[in-house]
Scaffold this motif. Structure first.
Motif, mmCIF file in Angstrom:
data_model
loop_
_atom_site.group_PDB
_atom_site.id
_atom_site.type_symbol
_atom_site.label_atom_id
_atom_site.label_comp_id
_atom_site.label_asym_id
_atom_site.label_seq_id
_atom_site.Cartn_x
_atom_site.Cartn_y
_atom_site.Cartn_z
ATOM 1 N N ALA A 55 0.689 -1.094 -0.014
ATOM 2 C CA ALA A 55 -0.051 0.106 0.144
ATOM 3 C C ALA A 55 0.783 1.362 -0.121
ATOM 4 N N ILE A 56 1.922 1.363 0.533
ATOM 5 C CA ILE A 56 2.663 2.637 0.816
ATOM 6 C C ILE A 56 3.205 3.216 -0.280
ATOM 7 N N HIS A 58 1.754 2.961 -3.165
ATOM 8 C CA HIS A 58 0.752 3.440 -4.102
ATOM 9 C C HIS A 58 0.147 4.676 -3.690
ATOM 10 N N LEU A 59 0.208 5.015 -2.547
ATOM 11 C CA LEU A 59 -0.428 6.189 -1.956
ATOM 12 C C LEU A 59 0.235 7.618 -2.053
ATOM 13 N N GLU A 61 -0.820 10.404 -1.114
ATOM 14 C CA GLU A 61 -1.039 11.652 -0.036
ATOM 15 C C GLU A 61 -0.678 10.792 1.264
ATOM 16 N N ASP A 62 -0.331 11.739 2.415
ATOM 17 C CA ASP A 62 0.069 11.134 3.630
ATOM 18 C C ASP A 62 -1.386 11.102 4.643
ATOM 19 N N ILE A 64 -5.254 9.121 5.526
ATOM 20 C CA ILE A 64 -5.949 7.943 5.448
ATOM 21 C C ILE A 64 -7.288 8.467 4.586
ATOM 22 N N ASN A 65 -7.395 7.831 3.453
ATOM 23 C CA ASN A 65 -8.411 8.255 2.728
ATOM 24 C C ASN A 65 -9.247 6.853 2.166
ATOM 25 N N MET A 67 -8.773 5.850 -0.950
ATOM 26 C CA MET A 67 -8.296 5.068 -1.692
ATOM 27 C C MET A 67 -7.031 4.103 -0.853
ATOM 28 N N SER A 68 -6.506 4.777 0.165
ATOM 29 C CA SER A 68 -5.734 3.949 0.988
ATOM 30 C C SER A 68 -6.153 2.929 1.533
ATOM 31 N N TYR A 71 -6.475 0.300 -1.206
ATOM 32 C CA TYR A 71 -5.027 -0.508 -1.193
ATOM 33 C C TYR A 71 -4.786 -1.629 -0.078
#
Length: 129
Positions: A55-56, A58-59, A61-62, A64-65, A67-68, A71
């Motif tokens: 996951a890291i 692929h993200l 932004e920093d 949590i949303n 998309m995170s 993933y």
């Protein structure tokens, strides 16, 4: 140019990422604990570690949303596929199909055909015991 991006995302990335995250990370963790009689714990730890490392990158932004979370769920699902089948090929096929859906290429690439061919490939590689 779009074709290169789609092929990279639907073919190359799933193969490379599954070799790295499931083959090089999850497998050693799982197998090490399984040899000690703790296959369940090995599966949980292996899936968790490989999911986080998947996951890291692929993200974007920093924070949590949605998309995170997507993933994390995708990584956990692919880890589960690997643990249940013992096959990197099955994880690669699942990853490739997920990428096709994400790119909206399901109809273009003929998803039913890919699913059928993928299932036949898995059947050949994992004969019934």
């Amino acid at each position: 140019m779009r074709d290169i991006v789609v092929v990279s995302s639907v073919v190359l990335a799933p193969v490379c990422e599954e070799i790295l995250y499931r083959g090089a990370m999850l497998r050693p963790l799982h197998d090490s604990l399984a040899r000690r009689g703790r296959a369940g714990l090995g599966a949980v730890i292996g899936i968790t570690v490989s999911t986080l490392f998947f996951a890291i990158p692929h993200l974007a932004e920093d924070t949590i949303n949605v998309m995170s979370i997507a993933y994390l769920l995708t990584g956990a699902g692919l880890g589960l596929v690997y643990v249940l089948t013992g096959s990197l090929t099955a994880a690669m096929l699942g990853h490739s199909l997920q990428s096709m859906v994400a790119f909206g290429q399901v109809l273009i690439f003929g998803c039913p055909i890919w699913v059928y061919l993928g299932s036949q490939l898995v059947r050949v590689m994992l004969p019934r015991r």
